[in-house]
Design a protein around this motif. Structure first.
Motif: not given
Length: 318
Positions: A76-89
Motif C-alpha cells: 500500500y505504501t508503494i502504491s501511495m508513493v507512486r501516486e505521490g501522496v505518501e504523506e497522507s499515510l
C-alpha cells in the motif's frame, strides 16, 4: 543507474527488514531495485531508487508511530508513493476502531477504510461498496461492537439475503436455520473474533446480538440497534426498501456489498445498484466506494480484481 543512501543507524533494522529480510526483498521485487545495508546505512540502487527511498522513509515513519510492518502495508505504501501522496499515510496511525476479545487492536489499514469509519461515525446510514477483501463487513462489525460496548445501542443485528452463489443449498438437511447458517457463517466468525465465543453465545441467548437472514426483518421496527446488511448486492429493490424502512429511533445502519458480484437470478435487479441512484444527495446518508487498493487480503486478490475489471471493461466496449 542511480543510487541513494539512507541513514538507518537510529532504527531497528531487524523490524524494517522483517523475518528473513522479507520486507526488503518485497520492496526490491516490486520496485526493481537492489538494497544493501552497511555501517548504519542502506544503499538503494536502480532506476527507481528515488521512489524506493521514499517508500523506506515512509515505512520507517510508520514503524516509529507504532505500526507493525506487513506485506499489505508495504504494498500500500508503494502504491501511495507512486501516486505521490505518501504523506497522507500519517493519517492511519493511532486510530483504533475496536479491540478484539484477545486484545488485538483493529485499525484502518487504508485511506479508503479510514474514510469509511469516519462516515459511519458521522451518519445514520452508510453504504460501503467495493470488491471483496476491503474490510467492509469486518469494520462495520467492529464499529457495531464498539457502539454496543459504549452502550450507544442496545443490540447488534446483522443480516444478509439468502441467495446462493451459483450453488443450490435447498437439499441440505435440517430446518430453515440450518439451511441459512452457511450464508451467515462469515458474520458469526467476525463476531466471535470481536467479543469471544462465550460472550457471543450469552448475547445471542439474551437477544442482544442477532444474526439472521434478511427475510426475518420484515414487519419489524428496529430501535436503538446497530444494523448491518451484508452482501446487499443480492437484495432486490423491494428487499432493500423493506430493510431501509425498518430503521427506528436511536439506530444506525451499515449496508455493504459488491455490485460486481450479483448472484440474483437473471432478470432480477439489484437493490444496491438502484439505491445508488435513489438515495444519492440525502443528508445523513453516506456512500463509501472502495477500490482494489483497499484490499487487505492476500496481494494476489488485488491482482485478480484488477484482471476482472480489465476483462469487464474490454467486454463492455465490445
Amino acid at each position: 543507474m542511480s543510487e541513494r543512501i539512507i541513514n538507518v543507524s537510529d532504527i531497528n533494522i531487524a523490524r524494517l527488514f522483517g523475518d528473513f529480510d522479507q520486507n526488503i526483498k518485497l520492496i526490491e521485487k516490486e520496485m526493481d531495485v537492489t538494497i544493501s545495508a552497511r555501517e548504519g546505512n542502506l544503499k538503494v540502487s536502480g532506476l527507481n531508487s528515488t521512489e524506493a527511498e521514499r517508500v523506506i522513509l515512509s515505512l520507517i515513519a510508520q514503524m516509529e508511530a507504532g505500526t507493525r510492518l506487513s506485506e499489505q502495508n508495504i504494498l500500500y505504501t508503494i502504491s501511495m508513493v507512486r501516486e505521490g501522496v505518501e504523506e497522507s499515510l500519517s493519517q492511519l496511525t493511532g486510530d483504533c476502531v475496536c479491540i478484539t476479545s484477545k486484545g488485538k487492536p483493529i485499525k484502518s489499514k487504508t485511506l479508503g477504510q479510514k474514510e469509511y469509519v469516519k462516515a459511519i461515525k458521522e451518519n445514520t446510514i452508510v453504504f460501503g461498496i467495493g470488491p471483496a477483501g476491503t474490510g467492509k463487513t469486518y469494520l462495520a462489525v467492529a464499529m457495531a461492537v464498539t457502539a454496543f460496548r459504549n452502550k450507544e445501542v442496545d443490540r447488534i443485528i446483522i443480516t444478509r439475503p439468502a441467495v446462493e452463489a451459483g450453488e443450490k443449498l435447498g437439499f441440505l438437511p435440517g430446518d430453515l436455520q440450518n439451511k441459512v447458517d452457511p450464508y451467515l457463517r462469515p458474520l458469526h466468525d467476525a463476531l466471535y473474533d470481536m467479543v469471544g465465543v462465550e460472550n457471543y453465545n450469552k448475547y445471542l441467548e439474551k437477544g442482544m446480538i442477532e444474526v439472521a437472514p434478511l427475510a426475518y426483518m420484515r414487519g419489524r421496527t428496529l430501535d436503538n440497534s446497530y444494523i448491518i446488511l451484508d452482501e446487499a448486492q443480492n437484495t432486490t429493490p423491494e428487499q432493500m426498501k423493506m430493510f431501509l424502512t425498518r430503521i427506528g429511533f436511536g439506530s444506525k445502519a451499515v449496508i455493504t456489498g459488491d455490485i460486481t458480484q450479483v448472484d440474483l437470478p437473471d432478470g432480477k435487479r439489484s437493490g444496491l445498484k438502484e439505491v445508488l441512484k435513489i438515495l444519492n444527495n440525502i443528508d445523513d446518508i453516506a456512500f463509501c466506494h472502495f477500490s482494489f487498493k483497499d484490499v487487505v487480503r492476500h496481494p494476489l486478490v488485488q491482482k485478480i480484481i484488477k484482471a476482472y475489471e480489465k476483462y469487464d471493461n474490454l467486454r463492455g466496449k465490445k
